[in-house]
Design a protein around this motif. Structure first.
Motif, PDB file in Angstrom:
ATOM      1  N   LEU A 144      65.164  65.322  53.122  1.00  0.00           N
ATOM      2  CA  LEU A 144      65.839  64.669  52.187  1.00  0.00           C
ATOM      3  C   LEU A 144      66.566  65.957  51.156  1.00  0.00           C
ATOM      4  CD1 LEU A 144      66.966  62.116  50.635  1.00  0.00           C
ATOM      5  CD2 LEU A 144      64.704  62.159  49.454  1.00  0.00           C
ATOM      6  N   ALA A 145      65.657  66.757  50.642  1.00  0.00           N
ATOM      7  CA  ALA A 145      66.076  67.715  49.734  1.00  0.00           C
ATOM      8  C   ALA A 145      67.335  68.517  50.315  1.00  0.00           C
ATOM      9  CB  ALA A 145      65.072  68.866  49.731  1.00  0.00           C
ATOM     10  N   LEU A 179      64.684  58.275  56.697  1.00  0.00           N
ATOM     11  CA  LEU A 179      65.411  58.897  56.118  1.00  0.00           C
ATOM     12  C   LEU A 179      66.650  58.212  55.661  1.00  0.00           C
ATOM     13  CD1 LEU A 179      65.767  61.697  54.603  1.00  0.00           C
ATOM     14  CD2 LEU A 179      67.069  62.724  56.816  1.00  0.00           C
ATOM     15  N   SER A 180      67.320  57.634  56.599  1.00  0.00           N
ATOM     16  CA  SER A 180      68.671  56.769  56.283  1.00  0.00           C
ATOM     17  C   SER A 180      68.283  56.020  55.064  1.00  0.00           C
ATOM     18  CB  SER A 180      69.276  56.268  57.500  1.00  0.00           C
ATOM     19  OG  SER A 180      70.106  55.339  57.083  1.00  0.00           O
ATOM     20  N   ALA A 181      67.035  55.086  55.212  1.00  0.00           N
ATOM     21  CA  ALA A 181      66.776  54.216  53.959  1.00  0.00           C
ATOM     22  C   ALA A 181      66.764  54.796  52.790  1.00  0.00           C
ATOM     23  CB  ALA A 181      65.567  53.685  54.657  1.00  0.00           C
ATOM     24  N   MET A 182      65.924  56.142  52.673  1.00  0.00           N
ATOM     25  CA  MET A 182      65.907  56.704  51.572  1.00  0.00           C
ATOM     26  C   MET A 182      67.199  57.065  50.770  1.00  0.00           C
ATOM     27  SD  MET A 182      62.733  59.188  52.858  1.00  0.00           S
ATOM     28  CE  MET A 182      62.574  60.302  51.430  1.00  0.00           C
ATOM     29  N   LEU A 183      68.077  57.553  51.595  1.00  0.00           N
ATOM     30  CA  LEU A 183      69.406  58.087  51.414  1.00  0.00           C
ATOM     31  C   LEU A 183      70.215  56.991  50.849  1.00  0.00           C
ATOM     32  CD1 LEU A 183      70.255  60.445  54.151  1.00  0.00           C
ATOM     33  CD2 LEU A 183      69.909  61.190  52.004  1.00  0.00           C
ATOM     34  N   LYS A 184      70.103  55.700  51.488  1.00  0.00           N
ATOM     35  CA  LYS A 184      70.902  54.497  50.906  1.00  0.00           C
ATOM     36  C   LYS A 184      70.264  53.894  49.748  1.00  0.00           C
ATOM     37  CE  LYS A 184      72.150  52.580  55.645  1.00  0.00           C
ATOM     38  NZ  LYS A 184      71.914  51.560  56.569  1.00  0.00           N
ATOM     39  N   ARG A 186      67.452  57.788  46.662  1.00  0.00           N
ATOM     40  CA  ARG A 186      66.365  58.751  46.326  1.00  0.00           C
ATOM     41  C   ARG A 186      67.085  59.943  46.672  1.00  0.00           C
ATOM     42  NH1 ARG A 186      60.747  59.199  49.404  1.00  0.00           N
ATOM     43  NH2 ARG A 186      59.774  60.926  48.187  1.00  0.00           N
ATOM     44  N   GLN A 187      66.739  60.809  45.694  1.00  0.00           N
ATOM     45  CA  GLN A 187      67.165  62.265  45.734  1.00  0.00           C
ATOM     46  C   GLN A 187      66.262  63.482  46.068  1.00  0.00           C
ATOM     47  OE1 GLN A 187      69.309  63.467  42.281  1.00  0.00           O
ATOM     48  NE2 GLN A 187      70.404  61.650  42.013  1.00  0.00           N
ATOM     49  N   GLY A 188      66.514  64.352  46.840  1.00  0.00           N
ATOM     50  CA  GLY A 188      65.623  65.279  47.381  1.00  0.00           C
ATOM     51  C   GLY A 188      65.079  66.193  46.257  1.00  0.00           C
TER      52      GLY A 188
END
Length: 183
Positions: A135-136, A172-177, A180-182
């Motif tokens: 994510l970062a 990871l896609s769910a985190m980005l949608k 959530r930031q790195g």
């Protein structure tokens, strides 16, 4: 295998953006299984999805396991142009090793396909990263082909359409949608 990659290879195996944006003419596309390698966000992108100063992260095939993706059949007379296009697209920094591997098509046929394997000896090889580390890298990275976030989300969405379950990509896609930031 004794088959030269410069000679026409009838099939190309896609596991990341090639699934949803092949960029070359093909005669057929079919869901396919590659054994002996798995999909992972393990390559630092200094061109397409990031820069040397702010690398993004793109998919590579790593040794072990299996990967469900999409195989594309290319006409023999189109092969030289497709090969040149793929080398220009995938080998900007020579982070992948071109190889011929056996893949099983959804219909049961086994074919030889060109695959791009992540080179663990390359400086841009990131190896196994946690979701937070991925994510970062991905969040906010942008290269000549656009935002790294779009690349991951598009890949996750197209995997889902094909019925391919890849928990890491989906997470990871769910985190980005969810914004959530790195770290």
């Amino acid at each position: 295998m004794s088959h030269s990659i410069d000679a026409p290879v009838p099939w190309i195996f896609g596991y990341g953006s090639l699934i949803w944006s092949p960029g070359f003419a093909y005669e057929a596309a079919e869901r396919a299984l590659l054994r002996g390698a798995h999909r992972r966000l393990c390559v630092l992108s200094h061109h397409h999805r990031g820069t040397p100063e702010r690398p993004g992260l793109v998919f590579g095939l790593e040794r072990g396991g299996a990967c469900v993706g999409r195989a594309f059949r290319v006409a023999p007379d189109a092969w030289p142009a497709v090969r040149d296009y793929l080398r220009e697209r995938e080998q900007v920094t020579a982070v992948y090793r071109e190889a011929l591997r056996t893949v099983r098509l959804a219909g049961g046929e086994t074919v030889t396909a060109l695959v791009f394997l992540a080179d663990p000896g390359h400086a841009q090889y990131a190896g196994r990263l946690s979701l937070d580390e991925q994510l970062a890298y991905v969040h906010g990275a942008r290269g000549s082909s656009g935002a790294n976030e779009d690349y991951v989300i598009n890949t996750a969405e197209h995997l889902a359409v094909l019925g391919i379950k890849d928990r890491q990509v989906l997470a990871l896609s769910a985190m980005l949608k969810n914004g959530r930031q790195g770290a």
